[in-house]
Design an enzyme around this catalytic site. Structure first.
Site, PDB file in Angstrom:
ATOM      1  N   LYS A  19      42.613   4.904  26.313  1.00 49.56           N
ATOM      2  CA  LYS A  19      43.465   3.756  25.963  1.00 49.56           C
ATOM      3  C   LYS A  19      43.591   3.598  24.444  1.00 49.56           C
ATOM      4  CE  LYS A  19      44.640   2.553  30.169  1.00 49.56           C
ATOM      5  NZ  LYS A  19      46.007   2.811  30.649  1.00 49.56           N
ATOM      6  N   SER A  66      48.290   0.013  28.055  1.00 45.66           N
ATOM      7  CA  SER A  66      46.969   0.278  27.511  1.00 45.66           C
ATOM      8  C   SER A  66      46.045  -0.666  28.264  1.00 45.66           C
ATOM      9  CB  SER A  66      46.967   0.027  25.996  1.00 45.66           C
ATOM     10  OG  SER A  66      45.684   0.184  25.460  1.00 45.66           O
ATOM     11  N   ASN A 124      53.062   3.072  33.467  1.00 47.46           N
ATOM     12  CA  ASN A 124      52.041   2.213  34.069  1.00 47.46           C
ATOM     13  C   ASN A 124      50.930   3.020  34.746  1.00 47.46           C
ATOM     14  OD1 ASN A 124      50.980  -0.175  35.751  1.00 47.46           O
ATOM     15  ND2 ASN A 124      51.810   1.177  37.322  1.00 47.46           N
ATOM     16  N   TYR A 134      37.197   5.955  29.303  1.00 50.61           N
ATOM     17  CA  TYR A 134      38.407   5.151  29.588  1.00 50.61           C
ATOM     18  C   TYR A 134      38.933   4.570  28.266  1.00 50.61           C
ATOM     19  CZ  TYR A 134      41.430   1.472  31.498  1.00 50.61           C
ATOM     20  OH  TYR A 134      42.496   0.647  31.784  1.00 50.61           O
TER      21      TYR A 134
HETATM   22  N1  LIG Z   1      43.854  -3.930  36.670  1.00 50.64           N
HETATM   23  C1  LIG Z   1      43.278  -4.102  35.518  1.00 50.64           C
HETATM   24  O1  LIG Z   1      42.345  -4.895  35.398  1.00 50.64           O
HETATM   25  C2  LIG Z   1      43.778  -3.345  34.315  1.00 50.64           C
HETATM   26  C3  LIG Z   1      43.391  -3.791  33.053  1.00 50.64           C
HETATM   27  C4  LIG Z   1      43.859  -3.118  31.939  1.00 50.64           C
HETATM   28  C5  LIG Z   1      44.720  -2.043  32.086  1.00 50.64           C
HETATM   29  N2  LIG Z   1      45.081  -1.624  33.334  1.00 50.64           N
HETATM   30  C6  LIG Z   1      46.012  -0.489  33.442  1.00 50.64           C
HETATM   31  O2  LIG Z   1      47.087  -0.841  34.280  1.00 50.64           O
HETATM   32  C7  LIG Z   1      47.712   0.349  34.764  1.00 50.64           C
HETATM   33  C8  LIG Z   1      48.017   0.211  36.250  1.00 50.64           C
HETATM   34  O3  LIG Z   1      46.821   0.134  36.984  1.00 50.64           O
HETATM   35  P1  LIG Z   1      46.573  -1.000  38.059  1.00 50.64           P
HETATM   36  O4  LIG Z   1      45.643  -1.970  37.477  1.00 50.64           O
HETATM   37  O5  LIG Z   1      47.835  -1.488  38.617  1.00 50.64           O
HETATM   38  O6  LIG Z   1      45.728  -0.182  39.150  1.00 50.64           O
HETATM   39  P2  LIG Z   1      46.113   0.432  40.569  1.00 50.64           P
HETATM   40  O7  LIG Z   1      46.471  -0.651  41.515  1.00 50.64           O
HETATM   41  O8  LIG Z   1      44.982   1.315  40.920  1.00 50.64           O
HETATM   42  O9  LIG Z   1      47.429   1.293  40.275  1.00 50.64           O
HETATM   43  C9  LIG Z   1      47.369   2.525  39.634  1.00 50.64           C
HETATM   44  C10 LIG Z   1      48.667   3.244  39.901  1.00 50.64           C
HETATM   45  O10 LIG Z   1      48.662   4.490  39.175  1.00 50.64           O
HETATM   46  C11 LIG Z   1      49.062   5.502  40.083  1.00 50.64           C
HETATM   47  N3  LIG Z   1      48.602   6.832  39.713  1.00 50.64           N
HETATM   48  C12 LIG Z   1      47.347   7.298  39.565  1.00 50.64           C
HETATM   49  N4  LIG Z   1      47.363   8.605  39.240  1.00 50.64           N
HETATM   50  C13 LIG Z   1      48.672   8.968  39.181  1.00 50.64           C
HETATM   51  C14 LIG Z   1      49.356  10.187  38.904  1.00 50.64           C
HETATM   52  N5  LIG Z   1      48.693  11.314  38.626  1.00 50.64           N
HETATM   53  N6  LIG Z   1      50.710  10.181  38.917  1.00 50.64           N
HETATM   54  C15 LIG Z   1      51.400   9.056  39.212  1.00 50.64           C
HETATM   55  N7  LIG Z   1      50.817   7.882  39.511  1.00 50.64           N
HETATM   56  C16 LIG Z   1      49.467   7.850  39.485  1.00 50.64           C
HETATM   57  C17 LIG Z   1      48.487   5.077  41.420  1.00 50.64           C
HETATM   58  O11 LIG Z   1      49.114   5.805  42.452  1.00 50.64           O
HETATM   59  P3  LIG Z   1      48.351   6.264  43.818  1.00 50.64           P
HETATM   60  O12 LIG Z   1      48.519   5.111  44.767  1.00 50.64           O
HETATM   61  O13 LIG Z   1      49.072   7.496  44.243  1.00 50.64           O
HETATM   62  O14 LIG Z   1      46.916   6.501  43.478  1.00 50.64           O
HETATM   63  C18 LIG Z   1      48.833   3.600  41.381  1.00 50.64           C
HETATM   64  O15 LIG Z   1      50.192   3.417  41.731  1.00 50.64           O
HETATM   65  C19 LIG Z   1      46.751   1.491  34.440  1.00 50.64           C
HETATM   66  O16 LIG Z   1      47.250   2.205  33.327  1.00 50.64           O
HETATM   67  C20 LIG Z   1      45.456   0.757  34.080  1.00 50.64           C
HETATM   68  O17 LIG Z   1      44.655   1.515  33.207  1.00 50.64           O
HETATM   69  C21 LIG Z   1      44.618  -2.251  34.462  1.00 50.64           C
END
Ligand SMILES: NC(=O)c1ccc[n+]([C@@H]2O[C@H](COP(=O)([O-])OP(=O)(O)OC[C@H]3O[C@@H](n4cnc5c(N)ncnc54)[C@H](OP(=O)(O)O)[C@@H]3O)[C@@H](O)[C@H]2O)c1
Length: 279
Positions: free
Chosen positions: A154, A136, A85, A150
């Site tokens: 993905k 993704s 994730n 980005y």
């Molecule tokens: N939210 C959306 O709209 C959306 C849409 C499509 C896809 N996604 C994907 O969903 C996934 C999760 O993101 P999210 O939306 O939940 O955003 P988020 O709330 O910003 O969470 C991202 C997570 O990734 C962790 N992270 C970042 N760099 C890291 C590293 N080097 N090692 C380990 N953990 C790390 C962060 O930890 P820290 O707290 O330490 O920074 C946080 O726990 C991502 O792959 C993102 O691309 C999100």
């Protein structure tokens, strides 16, 4: 029946937080909740009756990956579901994007997922069972301006996951790719750097990025609902697990529109394409 062990990366906020919290409340589930800073995982304490392992893990650090996998298998005897994730974003036009930041995003979004998966596969092969869930995005299937790199990460997750799925299918291991549209997480805010504007020609896109950033935390998608759907697919629909799981109305609408458009174009060009083969 033995508990199923889920290993989730990036559980401090967003999807990872929602999923870890949901898993921690299920019966028959062990949770390996990993994060760069485990002091952010206090939200799990209320559910802990010995089925939760909190583990420090930065997915760009191979020693931490190996330690986390070892700690998980030592405590729970195996890993049934790996959820890759952890991920970042980056907003900027192709020309204005900063190479170092983009490269770091590739390290997290692709190499983190790759190294994590390689560390867990030997366990899953031994078990002759396992599920790998790779995050993704609808941005892994369809591209918008200001997100070229980005999308690059993905689209790579899509290709790697699709190929891997074919290699491990007969070993009892399944792969599911998650394709969310906008969800209320930290992604669009603190987890996405923005390129510094440098070229006047791209001014409209700078405005677009600023406008978009204001929408952070107001997206349509609810990460708690996403967590329930992901769990339900893996736990209750394993036999027909989809390779791609769209999440959010915009995600499925966009994917359907894109595939219909591409299908028409490929059909129109089929004869021309075939004519390129050697007679
Ligand atoms: N939210 C959306 O709209 C959306 C849409 C499509 C896809 N996604 C994907 O969903 C996934 C999760 O993101 P999210 O939306 O939940 O955003 P988020 O709330 O910003 O969470 C991202 C997570 O990734 C962790 N992270 C970042 N760099 C890291 C590293 N080097 N090692 C380990 N953990 C790390 C962060 O930890 P820290 O707290 O330490 O920074 C946080 O726990 C991502 O792959 C993102 O691309 C999100």
């Amino acid at each position: 029946m033995a508990n199923k062990t889920w290993f989730v990366t990036g559980t401090s906020t967003g999807f990872g937080h929602s999923l870890a919290a949901y898993l921690a409340q299920q019966t028959g589930v062990n949770v390996v909740a990993t994060a760069r800073h485990t002091d952010q995982l206090g939200y799990l304490d209320q559910y802990d009756h010995g089925q939760i392992l909190k583990q420090t893990l930065d997915v760009t650090k191979k020693d931490e990956i190996n330690d986390a996998v070892k700690a998980a298998t030592d405590k729970f005897g195996g890993i049934d579901v790996l959820v890759n994730n952890a991920g970042l974003g980056y907003f900027g036009t192709f020309e204005e994007s900063d190479r170092q930041s983009v490269q770091y995003m590739f390290d997290v979004n692709i190499w983190g997922l790759v190294d994590m998966t390689r560390a867990v596969l030997p366990t899953m092969r031994r078990q002759k069972a396992g599920t790998i869930v790779n995050f993704s995005s609808i941005g892994g299937l369809y591209s918008f301006p200001t997100l070229s790199f980005y999308h690059g990460t993905k689209y790579a997750v899509e290709g790697i996951s699709e190929s891997l799925a074919k290699e491990v299918k007969d070993l009892g291991i399944k792969v599911m790719i998650i394709e969310p549209s906008g969800f209320r997480t930290d992604w669009a805010g603190r987890s996405s750097k923005k390129a510094l504007p440098q070229i006047d020609d791209y001014k409209p896109f700078t405005d677009f990025i600023e406008e978009n950033a204001k929408g952070a935390h107001h997206e349509a998608g609810d990460p708690d609902k996403a967590a329930q759907i992901i769990f339900d697919q893996v736990a209750n629909h394993a036999a027909e697990l989809p390779l791609r799981l769209p999440l959010g109305q915009f995600s499925s609408d966009t994917a359907i529109k894109k595939y219909e458009h591409d299908l028409k174009a490929f059909k129109r060009l089929a004869a021309i394409s075939a004519s390129a083969d050697q007679k």
